[in-house]
Scaffold this motif. Structure first.
Motif, PDB file in Angstrom:
ATOM      1  N   ALA A   1       0.817  -1.219   0.000  1.00  0.00           N
ATOM      2  CA  ALA A   1       0.000   0.000   0.000  1.00  0.00           C
ATOM      3  C   ALA A   1       0.849   1.267   0.000  1.00  0.00           C
ATOM      4  CB  ALA A   1      -0.937  -0.007   1.207  1.00  0.00           C
ATOM      5  N   PHE A   2       2.036   1.184   0.601  1.00  0.00           N
ATOM      6  CA  PHE A   2       2.922   2.350   0.710  1.00  0.00           C
ATOM      7  C   PHE A   2       4.322   1.941   0.255  1.00  0.00           C
ATOM      8  CE2 PHE A   2      -0.402   2.674   3.936  1.00  0.00           C
ATOM      9  CZ  PHE A   2      -0.953   3.909   3.640  1.00  0.00           C
ATOM     10  N   PRO A   3       4.499   1.700  -1.038  1.00  0.00           N
ATOM     11  CA  PRO A   3       5.767   1.147  -1.543  1.00  0.00           C
ATOM     12  C   PRO A   3       6.893   2.170  -1.536  1.00  0.00           C
ATOM     13  CG  PRO A   3       4.319   1.675  -3.372  1.00  0.00           C
ATOM     14  CD  PRO A   3       3.511   1.908  -2.124  1.00  0.00           C
ATOM     15  N   GLY A   4       8.121   1.633  -1.621  1.00  0.00           N
ATOM     16  CA  GLY A   4       9.296   2.478  -1.798  1.00  0.00           C
ATOM     17  C   GLY A   4       9.722   3.242  -0.564  1.00  0.00           C
ATOM     18  N   ARG A   5       9.315   2.792   0.624  1.00  0.00           N
ATOM     19  CA  ARG A   5       9.642   3.497   1.862  1.00  0.00           C
ATOM     20  C   ARG A   5      10.604   2.674   2.724  1.00  0.00           C
ATOM     21  NH1 ARG A   5       5.954   7.467   3.707  1.00  0.00           N
ATOM     22  NH2 ARG A   5       4.573   8.120   2.013  1.00  0.00           N
ATOM     23  N   HIS A   6      11.300   3.356   3.628  1.00  0.00           N
ATOM     24  CA  HIS A   6      12.099   2.659   4.625  1.00  0.00           C
ATOM     25  C   HIS A   6      11.126   2.108   5.661  1.00  0.00           C
ATOM     26  CE1 HIS A   6      15.657   4.129   2.746  1.00  0.00           C
ATOM     27  NE2 HIS A   6      15.434   5.393   3.060  1.00  0.00           N
ATOM     28  N   HIS A   7      10.994   0.792   5.687  1.00  0.00           N
ATOM     29  CA  HIS A   7       9.950   0.111   6.450  1.00  0.00           C
ATOM     30  C   HIS A   7      10.509  -0.361   7.785  1.00  0.00           C
ATOM     31  CE1 HIS A   7       6.300  -2.863   6.057  1.00  0.00           C
ATOM     32  NE2 HIS A   7       6.337  -2.264   7.233  1.00  0.00           N
ATOM     33  N   VAL A   8       9.868   0.041   8.873  1.00  0.00           N
ATOM     34  CA  VAL A   8      10.256  -0.350  10.228  1.00  0.00           C
ATOM     35  C   VAL A   8       9.183  -1.274  10.789  1.00  0.00           C
ATOM     36  CG1 VAL A   8      10.741   0.489  12.572  1.00  0.00           C
ATOM     37  CG2 VAL A   8      11.433   1.852  10.579  1.00  0.00           C
ATOM     38  N   ILE A   9       9.588  -2.370  11.399  1.00  0.00           N
ATOM     39  CA  ILE A   9       8.658  -3.247  12.118  1.00  0.00           C
ATOM     40  C   ILE A   9       8.791  -2.920  13.604  1.00  0.00           C
ATOM     41  CG2 ILE A   9      10.337  -5.157  12.231  1.00  0.00           C
ATOM     42  CD1 ILE A   9       6.498  -5.524  11.836  1.00  0.00           C
ATOM     43  N   ALA A  10       7.660  -2.710  14.276  1.00  0.00           N
ATOM     44  CA  ALA A  10       7.710  -2.197  15.639  1.00  0.00           C
ATOM     45  C   ALA A  10       6.594  -2.782  16.483  1.00  0.00           C
ATOM     46  CB  ALA A  10       7.599  -0.662  15.628  1.00  0.00           C
ATOM     47  N   GLY A  11       6.814  -2.775  17.802  1.00  0.00           N
ATOM     48  CA  GLY A  11       5.769  -3.208  18.712  1.00  0.00           C
ATOM     49  C   GLY A  11       6.194  -3.027  20.147  1.00  0.00           C
TER      50      GLY A  11
ATOM     51  N   GLY B   1      12.623 -14.566   2.186  1.00  0.00           N
ATOM     52  CA  GLY B   1      12.955 -13.612   1.142  1.00  0.00           C
ATOM     53  C   GLY B   1      11.940 -12.491   1.019  1.00  0.00           C
ATOM     54  N   GLY B   2      11.380 -12.093   2.141  1.00  0.00           N
ATOM     55  CA  GLY B   2      10.340 -11.072   2.141  1.00  0.00           C
ATOM     56  C   GLY B   2      10.876  -9.669   2.349  1.00  0.00           C
ATOM     57  N   ILE B   3      10.160  -8.881   3.129  1.00  0.00           N
ATOM     58  CA  ILE B   3      10.496  -7.483   3.345  1.00  0.00           C
ATOM     59  C   ILE B   3      11.859  -7.360   4.026  1.00  0.00           C
ATOM     60  CG2 ILE B   3       9.795  -5.365   4.556  1.00  0.00           C
ATOM     61  CD1 ILE B   3       6.902  -6.516   4.429  1.00  0.00           C
ATOM     62  N   ARG B   4      12.666  -6.442   3.537  1.00  0.00           N
ATOM     63  CA  ARG B   4      13.937  -6.116   4.180  1.00  0.00           C
ATOM     64  C   ARG B   4      13.704  -4.855   5.021  1.00  0.00           C
ATOM     65  NH1 ARG B   4      18.487  -8.534   2.202  1.00  0.00           N
ATOM     66  NH2 ARG B   4      19.751  -6.718   2.806  1.00  0.00           N
ATOM     67  N   PHE B   5      13.389  -5.068   6.274  1.00  0.00           N
ATOM     68  CA  PHE B   5      13.071  -3.941   7.144  1.00  0.00           C
ATOM     69  C   PHE B   5      14.297  -3.072   7.380  1.00  0.00           C
ATOM     70  CE2 PHE B   5       9.811  -7.083   8.481  1.00  0.00           C
ATOM     71  CZ  PHE B   5       8.680  -6.323   8.203  1.00  0.00           C
ATOM     72  N   ALA B   6      14.067  -1.764   7.428  1.00  0.00           N
ATOM     73  CA  ALA B   6      15.154  -0.829   7.686  1.00  0.00           C
ATOM     74  C   ALA B   6      15.558  -0.823   9.140  1.00  0.00           C
ATOM     75  CB  ALA B   6      14.734   0.586   7.261  1.00  0.00           C
ATOM     76  N   ALA B   7      14.616  -1.138  10.031  1.00  0.00           N
ATOM     77  CA  ALA B   7      14.897  -1.142  11.466  1.00  0.00           C
ATOM     78  C   ALA B   7      13.787  -1.899  12.176  1.00  0.00           C
ATOM     79  CB  ALA B   7      15.006   0.283  12.018  1.00  0.00           C
ATOM     80  N   GLN B   8      14.058  -2.178  13.433  1.00  0.00           N
ATOM     81  CA  GLN B   8      13.126  -2.911  14.281  1.00  0.00           C
ATOM     82  C   GLN B   8      13.069  -2.189  15.629  1.00  0.00           C
ATOM     83  OE1 GLN B   8      12.583  -7.649  14.991  1.00  0.00           O
ATOM     84  NE2 GLN B   8      14.624  -6.914  15.370  1.00  0.00           N
ATOM     85  N   LEU B   9      11.849  -1.914  16.124  1.00  0.00           N
ATOM     86  CA  LEU B   9      11.674  -1.260  17.417  1.00  0.00           C
ATOM     87  C   LEU B   9      10.910  -2.193  18.343  1.00  0.00           C
ATOM     88  CD1 LEU B   9      11.641   1.099  19.440  1.00  0.00           C
ATOM     89  CD2 LEU B   9       9.604   1.962  18.262  1.00  0.00           C
ATOM     90  N   LEU B  10      11.546  -2.556  19.467  1.00  0.00           N
ATOM     91  CA  LEU B  10      10.956  -3.470  20.434  1.00  0.00           C
ATOM     92  C   LEU B  10      10.977  -2.791  21.800  1.00  0.00           C
ATOM     93  CD1 LEU B  10      13.144  -6.559  19.399  1.00  0.00           C
ATOM     94  CD2 LEU B  10      11.003  -5.789  18.324  1.00  0.00           C
ATOM     95  N   VAL B  11       9.796  -2.488  22.342  1.00  0.00           N
ATOM     96  CA  VAL B  11       9.729  -1.812  23.626  1.00  0.00           C
ATOM     97  C   VAL B  11       9.202  -2.792  24.664  1.00  0.00           C
ATOM     98  CG1 VAL B  11       8.907   0.208  24.889  1.00  0.00           C
ATOM     99  CG2 VAL B  11       9.312   0.358  22.421  1.00  0.00           C
TER     100      VAL B  11
ATOM    101  N   PRO C   1      17.081  -6.880  11.179  1.00  0.00           N
ATOM    102  CA  PRO C   1      17.413  -5.468  10.937  1.00  0.00           C
ATOM    103  C   PRO C   1      17.977  -4.785  12.173  1.00  0.00           C
ATOM    104  CG  PRO C   1      15.053  -5.744  11.174  1.00  0.00           C
ATOM    105  CD  PRO C   1      15.631  -7.134  11.122  1.00  0.00           C
ATOM    106  N   PRO C   2      18.640  -3.645  12.009  1.00  0.00           N
ATOM    107  CA  PRO C   2      19.100  -2.864  13.160  1.00  0.00           C
ATOM    108  C   PRO C   2      17.935  -2.651  14.127  1.00  0.00           C
ATOM    109  CG  PRO C   2      19.908  -1.912  11.130  1.00  0.00           C
ATOM    110  CD  PRO C   2      18.946  -2.988  10.728  1.00  0.00           C
ATOM    111  N   THR C   3      18.226  -2.790  15.421  1.00  0.00           N
ATOM    112  CA  THR C   3      17.146  -2.881  16.413  1.00  0.00           C
ATOM    113  C   THR C   3      17.327  -1.923  17.568  1.00  0.00           C
ATOM    114  OG1 THR C   3      16.870  -5.243  15.883  1.00  0.00           O
ATOM    115  CG2 THR C   3      15.924  -4.464  17.951  1.00  0.00           C
ATOM    116  N   VAL C   4      16.227  -1.265  17.937  1.00  0.00           N
ATOM    117  CA  VAL C   4      16.167  -0.502  19.172  1.00  0.00           C
ATOM    118  C   VAL C   4      15.360  -1.317  20.168  1.00  0.00           C
ATOM    119  CG1 VAL C   4      15.299   1.586  20.300  1.00  0.00           C
ATOM    120  CG2 VAL C   4      16.343   1.729  18.026  1.00  0.00           C
ATOM    121  N   VAL C   5      15.936  -1.566  21.342  1.00  0.00           N
ATOM    122  CA  VAL C   5      15.243  -2.275  22.417  1.00  0.00           C
ATOM    123  C   VAL C   5      15.063  -1.313  23.582  1.00  0.00           C
ATOM    124  CG1 VAL C   5      15.293  -4.198  24.049  1.00  0.00           C
ATOM    125  CG2 VAL C   5      16.234  -4.498  21.742  1.00  0.00           C
TER     126      VAL C   5
END
Length: 309
Positions: free
Chosen positions: A139-149, A168-178, A235-239
């Motif tokens: 739906a929102f192609p061509g963006r730096h995609h972050v997976i978060a929760g 071989g799916g999405i190559r997330f730019a970053a991951q946010l885990l709180v 992906p690079p991750t913030v914890v």
């Protein structure tokens, strides 16, 4: 402990709430929603952020997502999975969190209303998270995609990232885990130290796991026992962790294991705070500061990347 958090704990204890594990699921959900509304403190919604609700088809039904369009679009996309022990919480309880994410990062946010346990136990919510991330990417192609929760959503975020890595799916730019749950066996010292009297009760945490993973043998699954998973290639991750949280130590350990597997990791502690501080940012100043810090850490990971086209 932060004095506002101490007052919040005292206020909640004054109501002598019954443990979640003793109540019908519908009542636990209603209480969580009421507590989230109280934590918003009547805060006004952010001006300029447009939202829209969507219904997505799944193999065995349907579920909803809510999109947030920021006033300043910086070519970023965040798929956000809410907390609540896989049992409670929804796009409404976490609406203020997603608005902050959209505003601070200049990102389109897709908040996932995944189907919850016990009606939909593991791996149901994870499958919805994967499907929602794929929908968001289309739906929102061509963006730096972050997976978060946050909390249970943090664990779902890791599971979603591992799925895409392995298929071989999405190559997330970053991951946010709180404050993510990483050990279904709840063995860390912080569980014993902060498992009673700090808003998140260890016996309720066990009950949430019982709803989400009723088969004890499945708790060894890599999407559940995150401390035993292979994190290479994630992906690079913030914890983010909270000091007075039963899950504090396993969050720290998850950060250590991610780094040991070659993942770039930024651990952001939240001194004086408890589990769930993202939902307290409107009424607890220290929670607002901690929320800003974890989002700033994500910003620092994304900033060197060229604007997505």
């Amino acid at each position: 402990m932060d004095r506002f958090v101490r007052a919040l704990i005292k206020w909640q204890a004054g109501g002598r709430p019954e443990p979640a594990r003793t109540l019908p699921v519908a009542q636990v959900r209603a209480r969580y929603a009421a507590q989230a509304a109280h934590a918003r403190g009547g805060a006004a919604r952010d001006a300029g952020i447009e939202t829209k609700d969507h219904v997505l088809d799944a193999v065995d039904g349907e579920f909803g997502v809510r999109t947030y369009l920021p006033p300043t679009d910086r070519g970023r996309l965040v798929t956000y999975l809410h907390g609540g022990g896989w049992v409670v919480g929804d796009v409404d309880t976490h609406d203020p969190v997603c608005r902050r994410v959209a505003g601070v990062l200049g990102a389109v946010v897709v908040s996932v209303g995944y189907r919850r346990a016990p009606e939909h136990p593991h791996p149901g919510p994870l499958r919805d998270g994967i499907a929602a991330s794929e929908w968001a990417d289309r739906a929102f192609p061509g963006r730096h995609h972050v997976i978060a929760g946050d909390s249970a959503g943090g664990a779902l975020a890791v599971g979603t990232a591992m799925h895409h890595r392995d298929h071989g799916g999405i190559r997330f730019a970053a991951q946010l885990l709180v404050y993510p749950p990483a050990d279904p066996y709840l063995r860390s010292p912080s569980v014993r130290r902060y498992g009673t009297g700090y808003l998140s009760e260890v016996d309720d945490l066990r009950w949430y796991y019982d709803q989400y993973v009723p088969d004890p043998a499945r708790r060894a699954d890599r999407e559940i026992d995150l401390l035993g998973a292979d994190h290479r290639g994630l992906p690079p991750t913030v914890v983010g962790t909270a000091e007075f949280d039963p899950l504090h130590d396993e969050g720290v350990e998850l950060a250590v294991r991610l780094a040991a597997h070659g993942v770039e990791v930024h651990h952001v502690p939240a001194p004086g705070l408890v589990h769930g501080y993202l939902l307290m940012a409107d009424i607890v100043p220290a929670a607002a500061v901690a929320t800003k810090k974890v989002l700033t850490a994500v910003e620092q990971m994304l900033a060197p990347m060229p604007m997505a086209q």
